[in-house]
Design an enzyme around this catalytic site. Structure first.
Site, PDB file in Angstrom:
ATOM      1  N   GLY A 104       3.403  -8.102  -7.380  1.00 35.12           N
ATOM      2  CA  GLY A 104       4.004  -6.906  -7.991  1.00 35.12           C
ATOM      3  C   GLY A 104       3.763  -6.902  -9.491  1.00 35.12           C
ATOM      4  O   GLY A 104       3.440  -5.866 -10.089  1.00 35.12           O
ATOM      5  N   TYR A 144       5.447 -24.168   5.747  1.00 40.56           N
ATOM      6  CA  TYR A 144       4.440 -24.146   4.667  1.00 40.56           C
ATOM      7  C   TYR A 144       3.230 -23.329   5.112  1.00 40.56           C
ATOM      8  O   TYR A 144       2.798 -22.398   4.424  1.00 40.56           O
ATOM      9  CB  TYR A 144       4.044 -25.584   4.331  1.00 40.56           C
ATOM     10  CG  TYR A 144       2.999 -25.710   3.236  1.00 40.56           C
ATOM     11  CD1 TYR A 144       3.249 -25.249   1.944  1.00 40.56           C
ATOM     12  CD2 TYR A 144       1.767 -26.312   3.499  1.00 40.56           C
ATOM     13  CE1 TYR A 144       2.296 -25.389   0.935  1.00 40.56           C
ATOM     14  CE2 TYR A 144       0.819 -26.463   2.499  1.00 40.56           C
ATOM     15  CZ  TYR A 144       1.078 -25.992   1.219  1.00 40.56           C
ATOM     16  OH  TYR A 144       0.134 -26.135   0.224  1.00 40.56           O
TER      17      TYR A 144
HETATM   18  P1  NAD Z   1       3.201 -29.322  -7.207  1.00 40.50           P
HETATM   19  O1  NAD Z   1       4.391 -29.513  -6.346  1.00 40.50           O
HETATM   20  O2  NAD Z   1       2.847 -30.413  -8.161  1.00 40.50           O
HETATM   21  O3  NAD Z   1       3.336 -27.982  -8.038  1.00 40.50           O
HETATM   22  C1  NAD Z   1       3.967 -26.830  -7.554  1.00 40.50           C
HETATM   23  C2  NAD Z   1       4.857 -26.298  -8.659  1.00 40.50           C
HETATM   24  O4  NAD Z   1       5.492 -25.091  -8.204  1.00 40.50           O
HETATM   25  C3  NAD Z   1       5.973 -27.256  -9.065  1.00 40.50           C
HETATM   26  O5  NAD Z   1       5.931 -27.481 -10.457  1.00 40.50           O
HETATM   27  C4  NAD Z   1       7.250 -26.542  -8.658  1.00 40.50           C
HETATM   28  O6  NAD Z   1       8.359 -26.841  -9.506  1.00 40.50           O
HETATM   29  C5  NAD Z   1       6.815 -25.083  -8.723  1.00 40.50           C
HETATM   30  N1  NAD Z   1       7.638 -24.182  -7.906  1.00 40.50           N
HETATM   31  C6  NAD Z   1       7.991 -24.320  -6.602  1.00 40.50           C
HETATM   32  N2  NAD Z   1       8.771 -23.304  -6.222  1.00 40.50           N
HETATM   33  C7  NAD Z   1       8.914 -22.481  -7.309  1.00 40.50           C
HETATM   34  C8  NAD Z   1       9.598 -21.261  -7.535  1.00 40.50           C
HETATM   35  N3  NAD Z   1      10.324 -20.661  -6.573  1.00 40.50           N
HETATM   36  N4  NAD Z   1       9.530 -20.698  -8.768  1.00 40.50           N
HETATM   37  C9  NAD Z   1       8.798 -21.277  -9.753  1.00 40.50           C
HETATM   38  N5  NAD Z   1       8.135 -22.445  -9.594  1.00 40.50           N
HETATM   39  C10 NAD Z   1       8.197 -23.036  -8.385  1.00 40.50           C
HETATM   40  O7  NAD Z   1       1.976 -29.011  -6.238  1.00 40.50           O
HETATM   41  P2  NAD Z   1       0.403 -28.959  -6.501  1.00 40.50           P
HETATM   42  O8  NAD Z   1      -0.205 -30.035  -5.686  1.00 40.50           O
HETATM   43  O9  NAD Z   1       0.126 -28.873  -7.939  1.00 40.50           O
HETATM   44  O10 NAD Z   1       0.020 -27.587  -5.802  1.00 40.50           O
HETATM   45  C11 NAD Z   1      -0.258 -26.414  -6.561  1.00 40.50           C
HETATM   46  C12 NAD Z   1      -0.729 -25.306  -5.611  1.00 40.50           C
HETATM   47  O11 NAD Z   1      -1.915 -25.708  -4.929  1.00 40.50           O
HETATM   48  C13 NAD Z   1       0.297 -24.958  -4.549  1.00 40.50           C
HETATM   49  O12 NAD Z   1       0.307 -23.568  -4.346  1.00 40.50           O
HETATM   50  C14 NAD Z   1      -0.226 -25.660  -3.304  1.00 40.50           C
HETATM   51  O13 NAD Z   1       0.190 -24.994  -2.132  1.00 40.50           O
HETATM   52  C15 NAD Z   1      -1.727 -25.603  -3.521  1.00 40.50           C
HETATM   53  N6  NAD Z   1      -2.396 -26.693  -2.821  1.00 40.50           N
HETATM   54  C16 NAD Z   1      -2.361 -27.967  -3.300  1.00 40.50           C
HETATM   55  C17 NAD Z   1      -3.008 -28.971  -2.589  1.00 40.50           C
HETATM   56  C18 NAD Z   1      -3.035 -30.388  -3.071  1.00 40.50           C
HETATM   57  O14 NAD Z   1      -3.616 -31.256  -2.379  1.00 40.50           O
HETATM   58  N7  NAD Z   1      -2.496 -30.739  -4.212  1.00 40.50           N
HETATM   59  C19 NAD Z   1      -3.669 -28.684  -1.384  1.00 40.50           C
HETATM   60  C20 NAD Z   1      -3.655 -27.368  -0.911  1.00 40.50           C
HETATM   61  C21 NAD Z   1      -3.017 -26.385  -1.653  1.00 40.50           C
END
Ligand code: NAD
Ligand code: UDP
Length: 320
Positions: free
Chosen positions: A102, A145
């Site tokens: 949005g 998820y």
């Molecule tokens: P992470 O948990 O380190 O980071 C995610 C961040 O999102 C955190 O800082 C958390 O506080 C924040 N967050 C969660 N809910 C929130 C909300 N409602 N409002 C605001 N902030 C919020 O995870 P990551 O490994 O850095 O992953 C980042 C992205 O990449 C994610 O979308 C994840 O699904 C995707 N991803 C990561 C991997 C991996 O292997 N690391 C694999 C596939 C997808």
């Protein structure tokens, strides 16, 4: 560009902010710190191009001024986190993506969704190309998820089709590196911290499941190229070098010089329910359309990661 990054205090989000700032962009980082930490972005304090806003993206997002891009990374991607917080996981994937879309629409900004290889579930096709629709159990523990990200992809495409929004979808495969949370429960922080503490490495079940591990700098390069591209279809970003978890554990022992044992465990909670047996990206699309492929060998990426964890654990000991 002026770019909003949600999930900016997380592992990948914080590295992405660093890269965007290094490219000369202005970055607004947003995070509610549910699993992220300001320690990941504290080095950006005082950087004129960076501003941090603590906000839950499932609530209405208000931001003054223009925006060129919204990069939506906020999520709870660790299996341990999403088993503990299933409703928050569904909300950030569904409501959070809706709010971020949005905002992008209101600002006329480009939108990039951080999706996941989990949209393929426990895949029956190998390796996984973007044309595969997946094998997800919607009512299993991982469903919160996986389905939230599948919904996020569908919503992103609906905004594209309905409102003409410029959208990008990255399907990220297992990524690792410095700034992962020591206790986030994913396999890299678990094995590395166990190895450095001299504790047994907890290999779940018989260790024959596979994953493919991408170093974070490679992933960030892929995300940046995707953002700048005109590719609207989903793009896999990951390292196609597939490994059995047992072999990955042995490699971490070797690289860390640890004498820890390997312990085969069956977790009592549901973390291995519907755990994908094999996972490996087909990155033909990223290679062809973005000219991207990982360049950091897993040994080098792990060495850098182990070093980082070693330093953090030493700091923790000093504080204690
Ligand atoms: P992470 O948990 O380190 O980071 C995610 C961040 O999102 C955190 O800082 C958390 O506080 C924040 N967050 C969660 N809910 C929130 C909300 N409602 N409002 C605001 N902030 C919020 O995870 P990551 O490994 O850095 O992953 C980042 C992205 O990449 C994610 O979308 C994840 O699904 C995707 N991803 C990561 C991997 C991996 O292997 N690391 C694999 C596939 C997808
Ligand atoms: N795993 C393991 N021991 C651990 C943590 C994870 O054997 O201490 C396994 C897990 O069962 C899965 C793989 O390692 O097969 C990757 O798990 P992770 O939680 O990192 O992410 P996933 O790819 O499942 O989302």
């Amino acid at each position: 560009m002026r770019i909003l990054v949600t999930g900016a205090a997380g592992f990948i989000g914080s590295h992405l902010c660093d890269r965007l700032l290094a490219e000369g962009h202005e970055v607004v980082g947003m995070d509610n710190l549910i699993t992220g930490s300001t320690s990941n972005i504290e080095h950006l304090a005082g950087n004129e191009g960076f501003r941090f806003i603590k906000h839950d993206v499932t609530e209405y997002i208000y931001l003054e001024g223009h925006l060129d891009a919204v990069l939506h990374l906020a999520s709870l991607p660790s299996p341990v986190d999403y088993l503990q917080q299933p409703i928050k996981t569904l909300k950030v994937g569904a409501l959070g993506t809706h709010k971020a879309l949005g905002l992008a629409r209101a600002k006329g900004a480009r939108f990039l969704l951080a999706s996941t290889s989990e949209v393929y579930g426990d895949p029956q096709v190998h390796p996984q190309a973007e044309g595969y629709w997946g094998n997800v159990n919607p009512v299993g523990p991982r469903g919160v998820y996986d389905e939230s990200k599948r919904f996020a992809e569908a919503l992103t495409m609906a905004y594209r089709r309905t409102h003409g929004l410029e959208t990008r979808i990255a399907r990220i495969f297992n990524t690792y590196g410095p700034r992962m949370r020591l206790d986030d429960g994913r396999v890299v922080p678990n094995f590395v911290s166990q190895a450095l503490r001299g504790q047994p490495l907890t290999v779940y079940d018989d260790g024959t499941r596979t994953r493919s591990f991408c170093y974070v700098s490679d992933l960030v390069e892929g995300l940046y190229r995707l953002l700048l591209s005109d590719v609207a279809d989903p793009v896999n970003l990951g390292n196609p070098q597939e490994m059995r978890i047992i072999d990955f554990a042995r490699l971490i022992l070797q690289l860390s010089g640890s004498c820890s044992e390997i312990e085969f465990v069956r977790p009592k909670d549901e973390r291995t329910a519907d755990d994908p047996n094999r996972r490996c990206p087909d990155i033909t699309r990223a290679r062809t359309l973005l000219g991207w492929q990982p360049v950091v060998p897993v040994e080098e990426g792990l060495r850098l990661t182990i070093e980082w964890f070693r330093e953090r654990m030493a700091e923790q000991q000093v504080r204690a």
